[in-house]
Design an enzyme around this catalytic site. Structure first.
Site, PDB file in Angstrom:
ATOM      1  N   ARG A 188      45.258  43.621  47.046  1.00 10.82           N
ATOM      2  CA  ARG A 188      45.350  43.283  45.626  1.00 10.82           C
ATOM      3  C   ARG A 188      44.050  43.720  44.959  1.00 10.82           C
ATOM      4  O   ARG A 188      43.056  43.007  45.013  1.00 10.82           O
ATOM      5  CB  ARG A 188      45.554  41.764  45.484  1.00 10.82           C
ATOM      6  CG  ARG A 188      45.999  41.306  44.109  1.00 10.82           C
ATOM      7  CD  ARG A 188      45.851  39.799  43.966  1.00 10.82           C
ATOM      8  NE  ARG A 188      44.462  39.447  43.711  1.00 10.82           N
ATOM      9  CZ  ARG A 188      43.915  38.258  43.972  1.00 10.82           C
ATOM     10  NH1 ARG A 188      44.630  37.311  44.503  1.00 10.82           N
ATOM     11  NH2 ARG A 188      42.636  38.028  43.707  1.00 10.82           N
ATOM     12  N   HIS A 226      44.400  37.867  40.702  1.00  7.05           N
ATOM     13  CA  HIS A 226      45.721  37.270  40.968  1.00  7.05           C
ATOM     14  C   HIS A 226      46.604  37.404  39.726  1.00  7.05           C
ATOM     15  O   HIS A 226      47.740  37.846  39.789  1.00  7.05           O
ATOM     16  CB  HIS A 226      45.555  35.808  41.352  1.00  7.05           C
ATOM     17  CG  HIS A 226      46.813  35.000  41.260  1.00  7.05           C
ATOM     18  ND1 HIS A 226      47.876  35.189  42.114  1.00  7.05           N
ATOM     19  CD2 HIS A 226      47.203  34.022  40.395  1.00  7.05           C
ATOM     20  CE1 HIS A 226      48.854  34.350  41.782  1.00  7.05           C
ATOM     21  NE2 HIS A 226      48.474  33.640  40.743  1.00  7.05           N
ATOM     22  N   TYR A 255      35.028  34.600  44.100  1.00  8.44           N
ATOM     23  CA  TYR A 255      35.328  34.324  45.509  1.00  8.44           C
ATOM     24  C   TYR A 255      35.399  35.553  46.398  1.00  8.44           C
ATOM     25  O   TYR A 255      35.592  35.442  47.593  1.00  8.44           O
ATOM     26  CB  TYR A 255      36.637  33.525  45.622  1.00  8.44           C
ATOM     27  CG  TYR A 255      37.834  34.145  44.933  1.00  8.44           C
ATOM     28  CD1 TYR A 255      38.523  35.212  45.501  1.00  8.44           C
ATOM     29  CD2 TYR A 255      38.256  33.678  43.689  1.00  8.44           C
ATOM     30  CE1 TYR A 255      39.614  35.778  44.877  1.00  8.44           C
ATOM     31  CE2 TYR A 255      39.351  34.247  43.046  1.00  8.44           C
ATOM     32  CZ  TYR A 255      40.032  35.297  43.642  1.00  8.44           C
ATOM     33  OH  TYR A 255      41.098  35.862  43.006  1.00  8.44           O
TER      34      TYR A 255
END
Lengths: 346, 385
Positions: B274, B278, B287
């Site tokens: 990815r 998100h 993160y």
């Protein structure tokens, strides 16, 4: 000499964060479990920096499985932990529904009181933030209908700070509903209130948020602010509205409601959740039973419609707003308006 | 205690995703590796009309990436409420989608926008739900593709049920379900594998392991490569390089061949990445190590395919400019359609809740109309239909 704690201004989310931090400092058996609550600090940042400060064994990023989170929290409780479970969004809690309703709620009863289940289930709930589907639900009635659970919802940063600590300290499981559209609202927080100080506990008692004479307007969570705004607008027209913030949805503090309704004789209940089988129905029935001869008009409900939560372009047609609440206040006062008479079956 | 914790963290960060060699037909520099088994599934790629097949895969990947970029831009400009980028996953989505027959039925998650494009979804239908105009876009029975699913993993059971229906009907189609690495933790996904194996249902599980479930690395969901789970349920599985469009195409075709010939379910783990957040509401810098993204850019699925096409002498100016023009046109059309999409009529709140009349809801609709008739109609959103 009692030191006066200064008020600290913080957002609703920050107040929850401070309350969680305090609960974790007070009791080393308090652990947090949930998706993305560690490094990310939760999608709403409610658990921001807690993993950094308390470690990954107390702020636990879980696999993406709500039933798994809830079920393992029960096992943790058997071991004497006090888990605080975060469900990321209201609409994602249903995979955990079985564990909550069949296990969490019943374990104390079926173990003859031998097993305590001091689990707090934090759920950001309600709409109004323009989200896609499954992110704006109001599931409170399911839990209020489930014996064995306490259900509470703070409406402001002060209560958020105190009530999360009380929820964690409760030996009963608590469903803790956080009005997500209020996360960024700011308010003064007295950090001596609650378990740390002599102040009264908030969790089980309703709060008279604004005193009034003519109409009792009951709300909780996200709509308390809307109702307070409605009370101000009504006062411009000479109508005195008493706003009650329930705080506890199960059990409901009927003593406070009865006192108010005996004074005003008129009751309006507002919630975002759908009308049928909702909390408004329960409150209307209970107040009719308890205060029938004091009522000047049938209780009025101002609620979401009996539809799935809609797409965001139309969500403000579904959610009770200031105008719809004032419309309900008019009706309970017997003032004719567009909806007058519709409850009576026209 | 601290030591235990760091061991635990180390363990879950190291595992799953790096073990086992995924099936790869194109190396990251675009070199084709012959594969005795899977080349058999690429007759149209390697045959006489190969240039056409390759150009079509290339075009769809480039256009899909452009749709994705436009989606993000439209969200940033306030035209969409949210957008779930799939940049980096074009080979997994386009390769697998090209393998699926028109009669097969797809049950996607919310990120399979590239698959929906290949399936023929109209451009406004790709964004309708992200604009907040509806809860779904395309007609499921026109595309043989269910509405996108936001509840993680729920669609996998629907796919298996559909496949059970196919089986009981004696039909020769199949169901394909898409889901992510995070979803593999859900009970529904595991239960769907139990049902699929139990009935030998003609279903293909297509897991895009993009390494991240919002902020959680795949190692938190699985301590072994995800593909290894399926055999425990009695389902054969393959681990494929998800950034290799030819490998994704071939492996999905093999799985569908199994389903169509009465040989039951298959499970594919497409290892991809990815590259974006998100969703547009997410900030991966909180993160994720930025070096990781840089590493994966080296394995970009479109760059890899361009290198392959270049090596074959197929990536000429004509193809480049034709595909670029198509991407421009699609992006412009998507933008126009989005900006001019009419808002839904307020009364549509009450439509389709039930298939038939409902006395209580009908009354609420009457009250809704009386209420809004009673207040200034100027405050109403203009109805779109």
């Amino acid at each position: 000499m009692i030191e006066q704690n200064p008020l600290v201004q913080m957002t609703f989310a920050k107040a929850l964060n401070a309350g969680l931090r305090r609960a974790m400092e007070r009791d080393p058996r308090v652990v947090l479990m949930g998706e993305d609550i560690g490094k990310l600090g939760g999608v709403f940042r409610v658990t921001d920096a807690l993993q950094k400060d308390f470690g990954a064994h107390r702020v636990i990023d879980t696999p993406l499985a709500e039933s798994g989170i809830m079920g393992t929290a029960i096992g943790m409780a058997y071991r004497g932990y006090r888990p605080i479970v975060e469900i990321q969004f209201d609409g994602f809690l249903y995979p955990a529904f079985d564990q909550i309703v069949s296990q969490v709620a019943k374990l104390h009863f079926r173990s003859l009181g031998r097993v305590k289940v001091p689990i707090t289930v934090r759920i950001p709930f309600g709409g109004g933030i323009g989200s896609p589907e499954h992110h704006s639900e109001s599931p409170e009635a399911y839990f209020v209908h489930t014996a064995g659970l306490r259900v509470i919802s703070p409406s402001n940063p002060q209560d958020a700070y105190a009530m999360i600590q009380e929820a964690v300290a409760s030996d009963d499981p608590v469903v803790f509903l956080e009005p997500k559209r209020r996360y960024h609202d700011k308010g003064d927080v007295d950090t001596s209130v609650g378990l740390d100080g002599p102040g009264g506990l908030a969790m089980g008692s309703a709060r008279v948020a604004s005193e009034g004479r003519d109409v009792t307007l009951v709300a909780y969570g996200p709509l308390v602010k809307t109702c307070l705004d409605a009370a101000i607008a009504a006062s411009d027209e000479g109508v005195s509205v008493e706003v009650i913030d329930l705080r506890s949805l199960s059990p409901i503090d009927y003593a406070t409601l009865e006192t108010s309704v005996r004074k005003t004789g008129r009751l309006v209940i507002a919630h975002e959740a759908s009308r049928t089988g909702g909390l408004g129905a329960e409150i209307a029935a209970s107040i009719a039973e308890r205060c029938f001869y004091y009522l000047e008009h049938a209780p009025v409900r101002v609620t979401g419609f009996d539809i799935p939560y809609p797409y965001s372009k139309l969500e403000f047609y579904h959610l009770p707003d200031l105008d719809r609440i004032l419309d309900g206040v008019d009706r309970v006062l017997g003032r004719p308006n567009s909806l007058s008479g519709t409850e009576e079956g026209e | 205690m601290r030591t235990e914790v760091s061991t635990y963290q180390m363990r879950y960060q190291m595992t799953a995703g790096d073990h086992g060699s995924p099936i790869q037909l194109l190396s990251p520099d675009g070199e084709r590796h012959p594969n005795e088994h899977f080349d058999h599934y690429l007759d149209d790629v390697d045959g006489e009309s190969g240039a056409q097949t390759l150009a079509s895969l290339y075009e769809d990947m480039v256009v899909a990436r452009r749709i994705d970029a436009e989606g993000t831009a439209l969200q940033r400009q306030g035209q969409l409420g949210l957008w779930p980028p799939f940049v980096g996953q074009e080979a997994a989505q386009i390769g697998s989608a090209h393998a699926i027959g028109a009669d097969d039925f797809i049950f996607p998650s919310y990120r399979e926008i590239g698959v929906a494009y290949v399936r023929g979804a109209s451009l406004p239908d790709l964004v309708r739900q992200w604009r907040g105009n509806a809860h779904s876009g395309w007609d499921p029975f026109a595309l043989n593709m269910a509405p996108s699913q936001v509840v993680i993993g729920a669609q996998t059971l629907h796919a298996v049920g559909y496949a059970m229906g196919v089986l009981f009907d004696g039909a020769e189609t199949a169901a394909v379900t898409y889901f992510g690495d995070g979803a593999t933790s859900q009970g529904d996904v595991n239960e769907s594998m139990v049902f699929a194996a139990s009935y030998q249902a003609p279903v293909v599980f297509f897991c895009q392991n993009n390494h991240w479930a919002i902020s959680e690395p795949v190692g938190l969901q699985a301590h072994v490569p995800i593909a290894r789970r399926a055999p425990g349920f009695g389902i054969p599985s393959a681990r494929v390089d998800g950034n290799d469009v030819l490998a994704c195409l071939a492996v999905t075709r093999e799985a569908l061949e199994r389903a169509h010939s009465g040989n039951g379910p298959s499970y594919i783990e497409a290892v991809t990445y990815r590259m974006g957040p998100h969703t547009t509401a997410d900030d991966p810098t909180r993160y994720r190590d930025p070096n990781e993204l840089e590493d994966w850019k080296e394995r970009d699925p479109i760059a890899r395919f361009e290198a392959y096409l270049g090596g074959l002498g197929l990536l000429d100016d004509e193809l480049r400019s034709r595909v670029a023009a198509k991407a421009d046109a699609v992006a412009a059309e998507l933008r126009e359609a989005t900006i001019h999409m009419p808002d839904p009529a307020p009364g549509s709140l009450f439509e389709h809740v039930y298939a038939g009349p409902h006395s209580v809801l009908d009354r609420q609709r009457d009250q809704f109309e009386r209420y809004h008739g009673g207040i200034s109609s100027a405050t109403l959103v203009e109805g779109g239909h």
